[in-house]
Design a protein around this motif. Structure first.
Motif, PDB file in Angstrom:
ATOM      1  N   THR A  87     -52.833  55.769 -62.167  1.00 10.66           N
ATOM      2  CA  THR A  87     -51.691  55.823 -61.261  1.00 10.66           C
ATOM      3  C   THR A  87     -51.466  57.244 -60.770  1.00 10.66           C
ATOM      4  O   THR A  87     -51.574  58.198 -61.545  1.00 10.66           O
ATOM      5  CB  THR A  87     -50.408  55.350 -61.978  1.00 10.66           C
ATOM      6  OG1 THR A  87     -50.623  54.047 -62.512  1.00 10.66           O
ATOM      7  CG2 THR A  87     -49.223  55.327 -61.024  1.00 10.66           C
ATOM      8  N   LEU A  88     -51.143  57.370 -59.483  1.00 12.55           N
ATOM      9  CA  LEU A  88     -50.776  58.654 -58.895  1.00 12.55           C
ATOM     10  C   LEU A  88     -49.446  58.490 -58.174  1.00 12.55           C
ATOM     11  O   LEU A  88     -49.204  57.458 -57.545  1.00 12.55           O
ATOM     12  CB  LEU A  88     -51.839  59.131 -57.895  1.00 12.55           C
ATOM     13  CG  LEU A  88     -53.243  59.397 -58.425  1.00 12.55           C
ATOM     14  CD1 LEU A  88     -54.196  59.676 -57.265  1.00 12.55           C
ATOM     15  CD2 LEU A  88     -53.236  60.573 -59.394  1.00 12.55           C
ATOM     16  N   THR A  89     -48.586  59.515 -58.258  1.00 13.69           N
ATOM     17  CA  THR A  89     -47.324  59.463 -57.525  1.00 13.69           C
ATOM     18  C   THR A  89     -47.057  60.797 -56.840  1.00 13.69           C
ATOM     19  O   THR A  89     -47.519  61.842 -57.289  1.00 13.69           O
ATOM     20  CB  THR A  89     -46.117  59.142 -58.442  1.00 13.69           C
ATOM     21  OG1 THR A  89     -45.642  60.343 -59.078  1.00 13.69           O
ATOM     22  CG2 THR A  89     -46.471  58.105 -59.497  1.00 13.69           C
ATOM     23  N   THR A 121     -49.510  65.573 -56.344  1.00  9.65           N
ATOM     24  CA  THR A 121     -49.783  66.477 -55.224  1.00  9.65           C
ATOM     25  C   THR A 121     -49.247  67.885 -55.461  1.00  9.65           C
ATOM     26  O   THR A 121     -49.496  68.785 -54.663  1.00  9.65           O
ATOM     27  CB  THR A 121     -49.189  65.929 -53.911  1.00  9.65           C
ATOM     28  OG1 THR A 121     -47.767  65.827 -54.045  1.00  9.65           O
ATOM     29  CG2 THR A 121     -49.773  64.569 -53.584  1.00  9.65           C
ATOM     30  N   GLY A 122     -48.509  68.091 -56.551  1.00 11.95           N
ATOM     31  CA  GLY A 122     -48.011  69.423 -56.895  1.00 11.95           C
ATOM     32  C   GLY A 122     -49.065  70.236 -57.615  1.00 11.95           C
ATOM     33  O   GLY A 122     -50.185  69.770 -57.874  1.00 11.95           O
ATOM     34  N   SER A 123     -48.708  71.460 -57.954  1.00 15.57           N
ATOM     35  CA  SER A 123     -49.662  72.380 -58.577  1.00 15.57           C
ATOM     36  C   SER A 123     -50.225  71.832 -59.884  1.00 15.57           C
ATOM     37  O   SER A 123     -51.443  71.800 -60.089  1.00 15.57           O
ATOM     38  CB  SER A 123     -48.991  73.735 -58.824  1.00 15.57           C
ATOM     39  OG  SER A 123     -49.863  74.618 -59.496  1.00 15.57           O
ATOM     40  N   ILE A 124     -49.354  71.376 -60.783  1.00 17.61           N
ATOM     41  CA  ILE A 124     -49.820  70.837 -62.069  1.00 17.61           C
ATOM     42  C   ILE A 124     -50.629  69.559 -61.852  1.00 17.61           C
ATOM     43  O   ILE A 124     -51.674  69.347 -62.482  1.00 17.61           O
ATOM     44  CB  ILE A 124     -48.631  70.563 -62.999  1.00 17.61           C
ATOM     45  CG1 ILE A 124     -47.896  71.869 -63.341  1.00 17.61           C
ATOM     46  CG2 ILE A 124     -49.103  69.878 -64.290  1.00 17.61           C
ATOM     47  CD1 ILE A 124     -48.695  72.863 -64.127  1.00 17.61           C
ATOM     48  N   GLY A 125     -50.154  68.705 -60.973  1.00 21.13           N
ATOM     49  CA  GLY A 125     -50.866  67.458 -60.698  1.00 21.13           C
ATOM     50  C   GLY A 125     -52.262  67.689 -60.162  1.00 21.13           C
ATOM     51  O   GLY A 125     -53.229  67.044 -60.594  1.00 21.13           O
ATOM     52  N   ALA A 173     -52.797  53.979 -44.524  1.00 22.56           N
ATOM     53  CA  ALA A 173     -53.902  54.884 -44.844  1.00 22.56           C
ATOM     54  C   ALA A 173     -54.827  54.304 -45.905  1.00 22.56           C
ATOM     55  O   ALA A 173     -56.017  54.670 -45.969  1.00 22.56           O
ATOM     56  CB  ALA A 173     -53.360  56.228 -45.309  1.00 22.56           C
ATOM     57  N   LEU A 174     -54.310  53.390 -46.722  1.00 21.51           N
ATOM     58  CA  LEU A 174     -55.112  52.819 -47.815  1.00 21.51           C
ATOM     59  C   LEU A 174     -55.353  51.320 -47.630  1.00 21.51           C
ATOM     60  O   LEU A 174     -55.737  50.630 -48.571  1.00 21.51           O
ATOM     61  CB  LEU A 174     -54.400  53.062 -49.160  1.00 21.51           C
ATOM     62  CG  LEU A 174     -54.221  54.530 -49.571  1.00 21.51           C
ATOM     63  CD1 LEU A 174     -53.395  54.635 -50.849  1.00 21.51           C
ATOM     64  CD2 LEU A 174     -55.571  55.214 -49.760  1.00 21.51           C
ATOM     65  N   ARG A 175     -55.188  50.832 -46.415  1.00 21.50           N
ATOM     66  CA  ARG A 175     -55.258  49.379 -46.184  1.00 21.50           C
ATOM     67  C   ARG A 175     -56.641  48.807 -46.426  1.00 21.50           C
ATOM     68  O   ARG A 175     -56.777  47.613 -46.721  1.00 21.50           O
ATOM     69  CB  ARG A 175     -54.802  49.049 -44.766  1.00 21.50           C
ATOM     70  CG  ARG A 175     -55.654  49.611 -43.657  1.00 21.50           C
ATOM     71  CD  ARG A 175     -55.067  49.295 -42.283  1.00 21.50           C
ATOM     72  NE  ARG A 175     -55.806  49.921 -41.200  1.00 21.50           N
ATOM     73  CZ  ARG A 175     -56.902  49.403 -40.652  1.00 21.50           C
ATOM     74  NH1 ARG A 175     -57.369  48.241 -41.083  1.00 21.50           N
ATOM     75  NH2 ARG A 175     -57.527  50.036 -39.678  1.00 21.50           N
ATOM     76  N   ASP A 176     -57.694  49.640 -46.337  1.00 20.56           N
ATOM     77  CA  ASP A 176     -59.050  49.137 -46.559  1.00 20.56           C
ATOM     78  C   ASP A 176     -59.482  49.283 -48.009  1.00 20.56           C
ATOM     79  O   ASP A 176     -60.664  49.157 -48.328  1.00 20.56           O
ATOM     80  CB  ASP A 176     -60.036  49.864 -45.643  1.00 20.56           C
ATOM     81  CG  ASP A 176     -60.055  51.363 -45.876  1.00 20.56           C
ATOM     82  OD1 ASP A 176     -59.036  51.899 -46.356  1.00 20.56           O
ATOM     83  OD2 ASP A 176     -61.090  52.002 -45.582  1.00 20.56           O
ATOM     84  N   LEU A 206     -51.621  62.417 -51.096  1.00 20.64           N
ATOM     85  CA  LEU A 206     -51.669  61.305 -52.036  1.00 20.64           C
ATOM     86  C   LEU A 206     -52.727  60.297 -51.624  1.00 20.64           C
ATOM     87  O   LEU A 206     -53.493  59.791 -52.462  1.00 20.64           O
ATOM     88  CB  LEU A 206     -50.294  60.636 -52.118  1.00 20.64           C
ATOM     89  CG  LEU A 206     -50.153  59.482 -53.104  1.00 20.64           C
ATOM     90  CD1 LEU A 206     -50.471  59.925 -54.526  1.00 20.64           C
ATOM     91  CD2 LEU A 206     -48.744  58.881 -53.037  1.00 20.64           C
ATOM     92  N   ALA A 207     -52.808  60.006 -50.333  1.00 20.79           N
ATOM     93  CA  ALA A 207     -53.830  59.079 -49.846  1.00 20.79           C
ATOM     94  C   ALA A 207     -55.232  59.629 -50.091  1.00 20.79           C
ATOM     95  O   ALA A 207     -56.138  58.892 -50.504  1.00 20.79           O
ATOM     96  CB  ALA A 207     -53.618  58.805 -48.363  1.00 20.79           C
ATOM     97  N   ALA A 208     -55.411  60.934 -49.848  1.00 20.10           N
ATOM     98  CA  ALA A 208     -56.724  61.553 -50.071  1.00 20.10           C
ATOM     99  C   ALA A 208     -57.091  61.518 -51.551  1.00 20.10           C
ATOM    100  O   ALA A 208     -58.240  61.221 -51.917  1.00 20.10           O
ATOM    101  CB  ALA A 208     -56.716  62.991 -49.558  1.00 20.10           C
ATOM    102  N   GLN A 209     -56.134  61.799 -52.415  1.00 15.51           N
ATOM    103  CA  GLN A 209     -56.382  61.728 -53.855  1.00 15.51           C
ATOM    104  C   GLN A 209     -56.738  60.308 -54.280  1.00 15.51           C
ATOM    105  O   GLN A 209     -57.634  60.094 -55.108  1.00 15.51           O
ATOM    106  CB  GLN A 209     -55.159  62.216 -54.629  1.00 15.51           C
ATOM    107  CG  GLN A 209     -54.891  63.703 -54.514  1.00 15.51           C
ATOM    108  CD  GLN A 209     -53.606  64.108 -55.212  1.00 15.51           C
ATOM    109  OE1 GLN A 209     -52.713  63.280 -55.450  1.00 15.51           O
ATOM    110  NE2 GLN A 209     -53.477  65.391 -55.542  1.00 15.51           N
ATOM    111  N   ALA A 210     -56.022  59.346 -53.721  1.00 15.95           N
ATOM    112  CA  ALA A 210     -56.284  57.948 -54.067  1.00 15.95           C
ATOM    113  C   ALA A 210     -57.714  57.552 -53.702  1.00 15.95           C
ATOM    114  O   ALA A 210     -58.399  56.846 -54.458  1.00 15.95           O
ATOM    115  CB  ALA A 210     -55.275  57.048 -53.366  1.00 15.95           C
TER     116      ALA A 210
END
Length: 385
Positions: free
Chosen positions: A34-36, A12-16, A70-73, A44-48
């Motif tokens: 993987t995303l952290t 979620t940072g600039s480089i990421g 947010a990612l339960r579905d 993070l949820a939107a990226q996922a």
């Protein structure tokens, strides 16, 4: 190029975020496993949802339930905590680890990734600042390549590809930040808002403040020592305000090679992912636009953080670890308006005097040193006039 499965630490940072833009462009060669993130669970949820990784990790456990909901579905695995970040990089489904975490938090996930023989696209300079000797030794032991993402180290790396000649020195360029021409007296008056207005680069808050103090360049000097196997005397810093020349290498015959480009982090990120190949990018530098190539010596009397970094590199042992931890605490305090801009080097210097020196620290020593230094720096924040 074979398809690479990425773990993007600090997505979620600039480089990421820029790394994920490159993934979107070259989705046939790059995929996200993987995303952290540290705190930004919404992004993070939107990226996922967009990149459909196997797993996500939120370092701050307080946000776990919100991210999980947010990612339960989806079928995406959700974890929390710093230990989980260390563990996910070991997955057999990960080929390359992009370490874009901020500060000391990048060290142990990078170490574990190296031990599991992953390719490291290193955007977290503090990993080598804190424990460069140990990390480079592990990289060689486990045959885990480290490709630099910082624009300056990427430039040096690119200049050295295919070279067999002996290096005389490397020249790291620095923009000089927003206070290049600010008087020593006025530096005591600058605000965090002013320090966050970098003239050339869009970066996270911590890195932007480090750029303003020139500590970022000091960290890059220490990182370069380990990445390229150099003596401190072989690393020079010059101020280059336009940030077109990203860094240079001077060889023993006096020839200098430089890497030039627009101030855009996507180029070194993409190069780290696609090396040894190059792929098209739209943002390209064009000559004739009036850019001047000016160079100045850094003024360490106005920007003592650079001198402190050099001194710590010369001393070795846990001294760079102390500088890093003290700087992280001091920068956080400055961003909260608890201390002044020029208090940052005061706190770093104070901690260097207070913390016991260890000439050959272990990883556990680094962990303890980081903890002790943060306590020391926090105490200084509270007692400074």
């Amino acid at each position: 190029m074979e398809r690479q499965r990425l773990a993007v630490l600090g997505s979620t940072g600039s480089i990421g975020r820029q790394t994920l833009e490159i993934v979107s462009r070259y989705g046939d060669m790059l995929e996200v496993n993987t995303l952290t993130a540290n705190n930004n669970w919404e992004m993070l949820a939107a990226q996922a949802r967009e990149y459909n990784p196997d797993s996500v990790v939120i370092a701050n456990k307080e946000h776990y339930s919100k991210l999980k909901e947010a990612l339960r579905d989806t079928y995406i695995k959700v974890y929390a905590g710093a230990d989980a970040i260390e563990q996910v990089v070991a997955s057999s489904e990960v080929d390359t680890v992009v370490t874009a975490l901020v500060g000391y938090s990048g060290l142990f996930p990078t170490v574990n990734a190296i031990k599991h023989r992953k390719k490291i696209a290193l955007a977290n300079k503090e990993t080598l600042v804190v424990a460069g000797e140990t990390v480079i030794a592990l990289s060689e032991q486990y045959s885990a390549p480290i490709i630099p993402v910082d624009s300056e180290h990427s430039a040096i790396f690119q200049c050295l590809v295919g070279e067999r000649s002996e290096i005389d020195k490397i020249i790291l360029t620095a923009s000089g930040g927003p206070f290049l021409h600010t008087s020593a007296e006025d530096l005591y008056k600058v605000t965090s808002g002013e320090a966050l207005r970098h003239p050339n680069w869009v970066m996270g808050n911590k890195v932007t403040i480090d750029s303003a103090t020139l500590m970022n360049k000091g960290f890059e000097v220490i990182e370069a020592k380990w990445l390229f196997g150099l003596k401190p005397s072989q690393i020079e810093v010059v101020i280059h305000p336009s940030s077109v020349i990203h860094s240079m290498v001077q060889f023993v015959d006096g020839a200098i090679k430089a890497q030039l480009g627009v101030p855009d982090m996507k180029l070194p990120i993409q190069y780290a992912l696609t090396f040894p190949e190059r792929y098209p990018m739209q943002n390209k530098y064009r000559f004739g636009n009036g850019t001047t190539f000016e160079f100045y010596e850094p003024d360490v009397s106005r920007f003592p953080c650079l001198a402190l970094a050099y001194a710590a590199m010369e001393k070795g042992g846990n001294a760079p670890c102390v500088v890093n931890a003290a700087n992280e605490v001091a920068v956080a305090a400055f961003l909260q308006n608890l201390i002044g801009f020029m208090d940052i080097p005061r706190i770093i210097e104070g901690c260097l005097k207070e913390i016991d020196f260890i000439s050959s620290p272990s990883l556990e020593d680094y962990r303890n040193c980081d903890d002790e230094t943060r306590k020391c720096a926090s105490k200084m924040v509270n007692i400074l006039p």
